[in-house]
Scaffold this active site. Structure first.
Site, short mmCIF file in Angstrom:
data_model
loop_
_atom_site.label_atom_id
_atom_site.label_comp_id
_atom_site.label_asym_id
_atom_site.label_seq_id
_atom_site.Cartn_x
_atom_site.Cartn_y
_atom_site.Cartn_z
N TYR A 1 0.59 -1.47 -0.01
CA TYR A 1 -0.04 0.02 -0.48
C TYR A 1 0.88 1.40 -0.25
O TYR A 1 0.47 2.13 -0.04
CB TYR A 1 -0.90 0.25 1.02
N HIS B 1 0.69 -11.52 3.06
CA HIS B 1 -0.01 -10.89 1.91
C HIS B 1 -0.76 -11.76 0.76
O HIS B 1 -1.67 -12.46 0.78
CB HIS B 1 0.25 -9.40 1.51
#
Length: 250
Positions: free
Chosen positions: A36, A92
């Site tokens: 991000y 992730h």
């Protein structure tokens, strides 16, 4: 893990004031990730808060999953967050340098070293979950989960093994606002389709959700939505939706 029904997903948030506002609004679970590129933003927003009250999660991207890179990647995330420890550290996605036989023991070593309290998984298939369970205790599994992408087999696995399913994108990128079924249920409850989608997700005993929001109004509305009580008929109508929309495919 004991997580609140609604936390804050921070993908796309680039202003620490949003995180500060969320804390003021009562949020206690904050979710970010290396990919991000906003761990520093989130850390700045958390800096003035009572750390003991918060659950902070981040995720190692695929280039930090080789056994020799896990600790270094974790330390870099901690530096950006301004923390000595992250409560929850995820894989992730199980690709790139990911190898369950080496990545997961390396993550468990990071946990044993006190850099994280819990190891989580994100975007795993059922088979990948079952393999991972041979190497690490699964604290949580985070997946895309909304009325148009229900992933029942992953929910069942979480329920059978007693860990939380963390639902991301619960509003399906805003698509829930257009759905006739959700609009009808919302009208019945004097609510919004977004509130119905969040209430549906959190109606499962082991599901929590992390919608993104930036304004105080939306932050408050998302937290309040978990208190909306849907009837069995409402749940059945949502479960009968045939539309399928996966927003974040592999």
């Amino acid at each position: 893990m004991d997580l609140p029904p609604v936390g804050l997903g921070t993908m796309g948030i680039d202003d620490p004031d949003v995180v500060e506002t969320a804390i003021d609004a009562g949020y206690r679970h904050f979710d970010t990730a290396q990919i991000y590129e906003n761990e520093r933003v989130v850390g700045d927003g958390l800096a003035g808060a009572d750390r003991a009250e918060l659950t902070v999660a981040t995720k190692l991207w695929t280039d930090s999953l080789a056994a020799d890179d896990v600790r270094t990647g974790t330390e870099r995330s901690l530096d950006r967050l301004g923390l000595d420890l992250v409560d929850l550290l995820y894989v992730h996605r199980p690709r790139g340098d990911y190898d369950p036989a080496t990545t997961l023991p390396a993550l468990d070593a990071v946990r044993a070293a006190g850099l994280t309290d819990h190891v989580g998984l994100s975007n795993f298939s059922l088979g990948q979950l079952e393999t991972a369970a041979e190497y690490v205790d699964i604290a949580v599994h985070q997946v895309e989960f909304h009325p148009f992408f229900r992933q029942r087999s992953l929910l069942d696995h979480a329920q059978r093994h007693g860990y939380p399913l963390v639902a991301y994108a619960p509003l399906a990128g805003g698509l829930v606002s257009e759905a006739p079924t959700l609009r009808a249920i919302a009208a019945d409850h004097d609510a919004t389709p977004a509130a119905v989608a969040i209430a549906w997700a959190t109606s499962y005993e082991n599901v929590v959700t992390i919608p993104k929001a930036s304004s105080r109004a939306h932050l408050d509305a998302n937290r309040a939505a978990a208190g909306l009580e849907l009837g069995d008929d409402d749940i059945a109508r949502i479960e009968a939706i045939e539309r399928e929309e996966e927003l974040f495919p592999e």
